[in-house]
Design a protein around this motif. Structure first.
Motif, PDB file in Angstrom:
ATOM      1  N   TYR A 507      39.331  43.775  42.099  1.00  0.00           N
ATOM      2  CA  TYR A 507      39.818  45.116  41.789  1.00  0.00           C
ATOM      3  C   TYR A 507      40.669  45.116  40.520  1.00  0.00           C
ATOM      4  N   VAL A 508      41.452  44.065  40.329  1.00  0.00           N
ATOM      5  CA  VAL A 508      42.290  43.975  39.126  1.00  0.00           C
ATOM      6  C   VAL A 508      41.412  43.818  37.884  1.00  0.00           C
ATOM      7  N   ASN A 530      49.835  46.083  28.050  1.00  0.00           N
ATOM      8  CA  ASN A 530      49.982  44.973  27.118  1.00  0.00           C
ATOM      9  C   ASN A 530      49.495  43.685  27.753  1.00  0.00           C
ATOM     10  N   LEU A 531      48.436  43.809  28.593  1.00  0.00           N
ATOM     11  CA  LEU A 531      47.892  42.652  29.294  1.00  0.00           C
ATOM     12  C   LEU A 531      46.854  41.949  28.430  1.00  0.00           C
ATOM     13  N   SER A 532      46.857  40.652  28.489  1.00  0.00           N
ATOM     14  CA  SER A 532      45.844  39.850  27.800  1.00  0.00           C
ATOM     15  C   SER A 532      44.735  39.514  28.782  1.00  0.00           C
ATOM     16  N   PHE A 533      43.489  39.789  28.394  1.00  0.00           N
ATOM     17  CA  PHE A 533      42.374  39.472  29.287  1.00  0.00           C
ATOM     18  C   PHE A 533      42.310  37.973  29.556  1.00  0.00           C
ATOM     19  N   ALA A 534      42.562  37.179  28.529  1.00  0.00           N
ATOM     20  CA  ALA A 534      42.526  35.720  28.705  1.00  0.00           C
ATOM     21  C   ALA A 534      43.551  35.275  29.741  1.00  0.00           C
ATOM     22  N   ASP A 535      44.749  35.888  29.715  1.00  0.00           N
ATOM     23  CA  ASP A 535      45.779  35.535  30.702  1.00  0.00           C
ATOM     24  C   ASP A 535      45.353  35.962  32.108  1.00  0.00           C
ATOM     25  N   LEU A 536      44.775  37.174  32.208  1.00  0.00           N
ATOM     26  CA  LEU A 536      44.277  37.634  33.515  1.00  0.00           C
ATOM     27  C   LEU A 536      43.240  36.664  34.069  1.00  0.00           C
ATOM     28  N   LEU A 537      42.300  36.290  33.206  1.00  0.00           N
ATOM     29  CA  LEU A 537      41.209  35.413  33.637  1.00  0.00           C
ATOM     30  C   LEU A 537      41.745  34.065  34.103  1.00  0.00           C
ATOM     31  N   SER A 538      42.772  33.570  33.443  1.00  0.00           N
ATOM     32  CA  SER A 538      43.325  32.264  33.803  1.00  0.00           C
ATOM     33  C   SER A 538      43.969  32.278  35.185  1.00  0.00           C
ATOM     34  N   GLU A 539      44.306  33.470  35.696  1.00  0.00           N
ATOM     35  CA  GLU A 539      44.937  33.574  37.010  1.00  0.00           C
ATOM     36  C   GLU A 539      43.926  33.726  38.145  1.00  0.00           C
ATOM     37  N   VAL A 540      42.647  33.845  37.808  1.00  0.00           N
ATOM     38  CA  VAL A 540      41.617  33.984  38.836  1.00  0.00           C
ATOM     39  C   VAL A 540      41.373  32.626  39.487  1.00  0.00           C
ATOM     40  N   GLU A 541      41.510  32.576  40.811  1.00  0.00           N
ATOM     41  CA  GLU A 541      41.351  31.301  41.514  1.00  0.00           C
ATOM     42  C   GLU A 541      39.899  30.997  41.841  1.00  0.00           C
ATOM     43  N   ASP A 542      39.126  32.018  42.143  1.00  0.00           N
ATOM     44  CA  ASP A 542      37.712  31.821  42.512  1.00  0.00           C
ATOM     45  C   ASP A 542      36.867  32.785  41.695  1.00  0.00           C
ATOM     46  N   LEU A 543      36.514  32.383  40.482  1.00  0.00           N
ATOM     47  CA  LEU A 543      35.794  33.274  39.575  1.00  0.00           C
ATOM     48  C   LEU A 543      34.428  33.686  40.128  1.00  0.00           C
ATOM     49  N   PRO A 544      33.598  32.756  40.640  1.00  0.00           N
ATOM     50  CA  PRO A 544      32.309  33.193  41.220  1.00  0.00           C
ATOM     51  C   PRO A 544      32.495  34.176  42.377  1.00  0.00           C
ATOM     52  N   GLY A 545      33.495  33.914  43.221  1.00  0.00           N
ATOM     53  CA  GLY A 545      33.740  34.802  44.354  1.00  0.00           C
ATOM     54  C   GLY A 545      34.127  36.200  43.911  1.00  0.00           C
ATOM     55  N   VAL A 546      34.970  36.279  42.883  1.00  0.00           N
ATOM     56  CA  VAL A 546      35.387  37.578  42.353  1.00  0.00           C
ATOM     57  C   VAL A 546      34.188  38.328  41.790  1.00  0.00           C
ATOM     58  N   PHE A 547      33.353  37.633  41.023  1.00  0.00           N
ATOM     59  CA  PHE A 547      32.177  38.279  40.431  1.00  0.00           C
ATOM     60  C   PHE A 547      31.214  38.760  41.502  1.00  0.00           C
ATOM     61  N   SER A 549      31.933  39.776  44.370  1.00  0.00           N
ATOM     62  CA  SER A 549      32.521  40.923  45.076  1.00  0.00           C
ATOM     63  C   SER A 549      32.412  42.210  44.274  1.00  0.00           C
ATOM     64  N   ILE A 550      32.173  42.099  42.970  1.00  0.00           N
ATOM     65  CA  ILE A 550      32.047  43.288  42.119  1.00  0.00           C
ATOM     66  C   ILE A 550      30.614  43.813  42.221  1.00  0.00           C
ATOM     67  N   LYS A 551      30.458  45.049  42.663  1.00  0.00           N
ATOM     68  CA  LYS A 551      29.127  45.616  42.900  1.00  0.00           C
ATOM     69  C   LYS A 551      28.589  46.402  41.713  1.00  0.00           C
ATOM     70  N   THR A 553      27.202  46.890  38.201  1.00  0.00           N
ATOM     71  CA  THR A 553      26.513  46.071  37.202  1.00  0.00           C
ATOM     72  C   THR A 553      27.141  46.205  35.825  1.00  0.00           C
ATOM     73  N   GLN A 554      27.545  47.424  35.463  1.00  0.00           N
ATOM     74  CA  GLN A 554      28.128  47.650  34.139  1.00  0.00           C
ATOM     75  C   GLN A 554      29.450  46.895  33.977  1.00  0.00           C
ATOM     76  N   ILE A 555      30.258  46.879  35.026  1.00  0.00           N
ATOM     77  CA  ILE A 555      31.528  46.152  34.965  1.00  0.00           C
ATOM     78  C   ILE A 555      31.273  44.653  34.833  1.00  0.00           C
ATOM     79  N   LYS A 556      30.308  44.141  35.576  1.00  0.00           N
ATOM     80  CA  LYS A 556      29.962  42.713  35.444  1.00  0.00           C
ATOM     81  C   LYS A 556      29.554  42.386  34.016  1.00  0.00           C
ATOM     82  N   HIS A 557      28.731  43.263  33.444  1.00  0.00           N
ATOM     83  CA  HIS A 557      28.262  43.051  32.067  1.00  0.00           C
ATOM     84  C   HIS A 557      29.442  43.032  31.101  1.00  0.00           C
TER      85      HIS A 557
END
Length: 895
Positions: A507-508, A530-547, A549-551, A553-557
């Motif tokens: 969701y984040v 003032n969020l950095s996408f790179a910083d957000l991504l570095s905090e994701v613990e389970d990247l495949p799981g997060v992806f 969970s996202i239904k 298609t445009q957001i995934k892209h």
């Protein structure tokens, strides 16, 4: 390089000179800033903006009021769309404090060239005010309120200006906007003032006022909402709009059940609405509607139940159907049903056993209109049909309910398909329809049309699913204005995820993409993210799981694009994600960026660990095995086919053990499609040698749950090529599946039976249940018990049919094996006990007709005969009775 150093050096010299000379503010002119603009332009052409900003920021660390450094740093940040505009704000404050309004105006103009900025607009308005240029202030205020959602006082001033000018529609729009903002600030005095102003100008906009009062009750208090509704009520009462008046009073009583004024008024409204009813006074007295000791809600419910019974009104009984009230005399009511005219019952019995219907209720229309008339009207006027059905059921119905009412009694199944497509579009776009606030799938009919913006906003509020809200805000961005109060609430829903997250989940990340998309199109809407996408991504613990969970298609892209553009280790993320996303573009991007070796290694991992990466392995087989680089990996085609067969066996076993059944059924179907439906395995075997055929067939034979008909087909093809082929480790047996062998004709018949139950019998039963429930007390409700028992029977039948259809294997007559008794054969037997000859056709339980000697292979008798050849003697015991037969002949049955 010399030129590069020159521009940076020049800026440094300018800063030093400013520091040494300490130029007075009074000496600054607009031309000075235009000269600074030319320096910024030159730095941009030479790609040295970052270097210049770095010099200026360092200078500001010890000389915080440097005009040159503040301007350079602020304008460079603005040109690069950075969020931080603090340097320019400091600069404007310096010149504002010194009343250098011409420079302030110039600075504001420069900032606004890059997009709307609420601080610049507010400062510019102050500048015009100081110059007594009031006429210039109003256009700036109109721009300001579009980007500053918290500003309410200025909105009110704009409304008053339009009102004074006689531009009432525009004044109303501004007053509405101000009202929403004062509610958010919880300033009730201001809210009440504007509410009464709007009651004066647009009293008929009932939906708007009800939406606002809900907001007031939620944000301020129930009693304040009730107070405002009392101010709204007189306009509708005076107009004789009894239904709306009653609804307002009911809402007030929900907030304050003991409100004596509302209770007295609702009696007056009922008298106005039912002034021609023959038993009005009796029913008011009977329900104790005007007696304060009776609970107001119970009294209203009781009165409305009774008042519906009057001569000429329609009713429905579960058994007798639709009827028309002929007369009401005292406690006796006479009803004309189609099958029971002149039926008499007490009023008490009528209230408990009958459901009252309006003249335009769909059930009433089915009763009093010809089928042809209702059919033609429904087909030709879809909005009318939708309104009729929805309003028939307390103004709430989903498409499943609508279909149950129309199919097959009004429309055929085939007519419904095209009708349904048009109906969905009307429900989506027609402003007279909306979504129920508590159920996104249910629709309501509005008394008055609303704006498309409000319609989409209502969908957004009713939607409980995050991705449903994503679709709603996208629709709003397409059709609505971003300065709308509705949009602000929708936008804040997603921005709230970014303000208060504790862990970065799907969701984040999705909210980041949505917010970024919005502020990219409309930078002035940026709330200071003032969020950095790179910083957000570095905090994701389970990247495949997060992806996963996202239904959307445009957001995934968009997330993949952001990973590529902003993550330093993007290739690692792509490698990690690919086995789950299986996106060809990701593979191509990795290769184009020079990561061919990692791509090969990743594909090798998927192939070598095909049981773990099942989806990935199937994707590789279908998409890349013909690529030259894949062939270089050294995997033989036979090895890949063997892996597919193993995967087929694994999924069958896991289905049997009830492990991830849905996923394994899907994978199993995909593997069977590749191997057998697309004839991949058959084509390979046509050119294979005997040793290869032996290896492949042995593996296929070991897949115990695979349809034996498929195995039989393979055996026939093998024997066609190699007549003397030995099937080691197996004996030719009858085609009998672990599922349920059926003929195509019976399979289709069972499908039709299931379809009829689902589309006709269950909806009919649902209506019976709904009617029975409307009768009240369920303990002595015979109609409810009967309908409930029928529901249980239908559900059991549906469950059984679905299970049988799921297990069913359609038998291919081409695979009949007449060398043994099997499904689809006719066997001639000699009864050794009686000396007579008997003939039986072996089929499945769906085709079984014992009276015609068609028996099921699953029956005890049929099972004993299976796999025997002509000439065999078969002895067996069933139910303590001895049987002995000689198999005389076996032939193929005719299908």
């Amino acid at each position: 390089m010399a030129d590069d150093a020159a521009i940076v050096k020049s800026v440094q010299e300018m800063l030093n000179e400013e520091k040494w000379t300490r130029a007075a503010l009074s000496n600054y002119s607009i031309n000075n800033f235009k000269e600074l603009d030319s320096v910024v332009k030159q730095a941009k052409q030479e790609h040295l903006l970052d270097e210049v900003k770095e010099v200026c920021d360092e200078h500001l660390s010890h000389t915080k009021n440097s005009i040159i450094a503040l301007y350079f740093s602020g304008m460079i940040a603005l040109s690069k769309q950075m969020v931080d505009d603090s340097n320019l704000m400091v600069l404007m404050n310096i010149f504002s404090d010194n009343k250098k309004w011409n420079i302030v105006e110039y600075l504001c103009g420069r900032i606004l060239e890059y997009g709307e900025n609420k601080y610049a607009l507010r400062t510019l308005a102050d500048c015009y005010h100081s110059e007594n240029n009031d006429q210039a202030i109003f256009p700036i205020w109109e721009r300001l309120i579009k980007v500053d959602y918290d500003e309410a006082d200025i909105v009110k001033l704009l409304a008053e200006k339009k009102e004074k000018e006689g531009a009432i529609p525009e004044a109303i729009d501004f007053y509405k906007k101000a009202l929403h903002r004062y509610i958010a600030k919880k300033l009730f005095v201001n809210v009440k003032e504007i509410w009464n102003k709007l009651v004066q100008y647009c009293p008929t906009e009932f939906d708007f006022f009800m939406h606002v009062q809900n907001k007031i009750a939620k944000n301020i208090s129930n009693d304040k909402a009730a107070l405002l509704l009392q101010d709204l009520y007189p306009a509708f009462k005076q107009a004789g709009n009894w239904d709306v008046s009653i609804e307002i009073l009911k809402t007030i009583l929900e907030y304050d059940e003991k409100n004596s004024w509302a209770r007295k008024e609702i009696v007056e409204c009922y008298r106005g609405k039912y002034q021609n009813h023959s038993h009005l006074d009796d029913y008011i007295k009977l329900s104790n509607l005007n007696q304060s000791y009776r609970n107001a809600h119970e009294a209203i419910l009781d009165f409305e139940k009774h008042i519906a019974f009057d001569a000429g009104n329609f009713v429905c009984h579960r058994t007798w159907g639709i009827g028309k009230i002929a007369s009401v005399k005292g406690d006796e009511i006479v009803i004309d049903f189609a099958r029971d005219r002149g039926h008499k019952m007490s009023l008490k019995m009528a209230i408990s056993s009958l459901k009252t219907l309006s003249r335009d209720h769909i059930w009433t229309l089915k009763s009093i209109w010809s089928k042809e008339k209702l059919h033609d009207k429904t087909k030709s006027d879809i909005p009318w049909a939708l309104k009729t059905v929805i309003k028939s059921f307390d103004n709430k119905a989903d498409l499943k309910h609508i279909k149950a009412e129309l199919v097959p009694s009004v429309l055929t199944v085939s007519e419904w398909t095209s009708w349904n497509t048009q109906a969905r579009e009307i429900l989506r776009t027609d402003l007279m329809f909306g979504n129920d606030p508590n159920d996104i799938d249910a629709y309501i009919v509005r008394d008055r049309p609303i704006s498309m913006e409000e319609k989409i906003f209502n969908q957004f509020k009713a939607e409980k699913n995050f991705h449903g809200k994503v679709e709603a805000i996208r629709a709003f961005m397409k059709d609505g204005e971003p300065d709308s109060e509705y949009f602000a609430e929708m936008f804040n829903y997603f921005y709230s995820y970014l303000k208060s997250y504790t862990a970065v989940n799907e969701y984040v990340l999705a909210s980041y993409i949505i917010v970024k998309e919005i502020i990219t199109k409309s930078p002035y809407l940026n709330p200071g993210m003032n969020l950095s996408f790179a910083d957000l991504l570095s905090e994701v613990e389970d990247l495949p799981g997060v992806f996963q969970s996202i239904k959307d298609t445009q957001i995934k892209h968009e997330l993949l694009i952001h990973i590529k553009n902003f993550a330093a280790n993007w290739a690692d993320s792509y490698i990690q994600l690919f086995p789950y996303l299986l996106n060809r573009t990701m593979l191509d991007t990795l290769s184009e960026e020079g990561y061919e070796d990692r791509v090969r290694a990743m594909i090798q991992t998927i192939v070598e660990n095909y049981r773990e990466y099942r989806d990935g392995f199937l994707w590789v087989f279908k998409n890349v095995i013909e690529e030259p680089w894949f062939k270089d990996l050294g995997y033989s085609y036979e090895k890949l086919l063997i892996d597919l067969i193993h995967l087929l066996d694994v999924t069958f076993r896991e289905i049997e053990n009830h492990r991830e059944t849905t996923l394994n059924r899907k994978l199993n179907k995909q593997v069977q499609t590749i191997l057998f439906k697309e004839e991949t395995l058959t084509n390979y075997l046509e050119n294979a040698d005997e040793d290869t055929l032996t290896r492949i067939y042995t593996l296929v034979e070991d897949v115990k749950d695979l349809d034996p008909a498929i195995k039989m087909g393979m055996r026939k093809k093998i024997v066609d090529r190699f007549p003397n082929f030995k099937f080691f480790g197996t004996e030719e047996k009858a085609v009998v599946t672990h599922g349920l062998m059926v003929t195509a004709a019976q399979y289709e018949a069972k499908q039709h039976q299931l379809q009829r139950i689902m589309e006709v019998e269950i909806p009919t039963n649902s209506k019976e249940l709904g009617f029975a429930l409307s009768l009240g007390d369920l303990r002595e409700n015979a109609e409810y018990k009967a309908a409930k028992e029928k529901q249980e029977l239908l559900n059991t039948t549906v469950g059984k049919l679905k299970d049988e259809l799921e297990r069913a294997q359609i038998f291919n007559p081409a695979y009949i094996n007449s060398s043994r008794i099997s499904f689809g054969t006719v066997v001639a037997l000699h009864n050794n006990k009686s000396g007579s000859d008997e003939t039986y056709t072996i089929m499945g339980p769906w085709e079984s007709e014992p009276s015609k000697n068609v028996i099921s292979y699953l029956s005890p008798f049929g099972n004993m005969l299976l796999n025997h050849k002509a000439g065999d003697t078969v002895d067996f015991i069933i139910n303590e009775q001895d049987y002995s037969y000689l198999v005389k002949s076996i032939e193929e049955a005719k299908f």
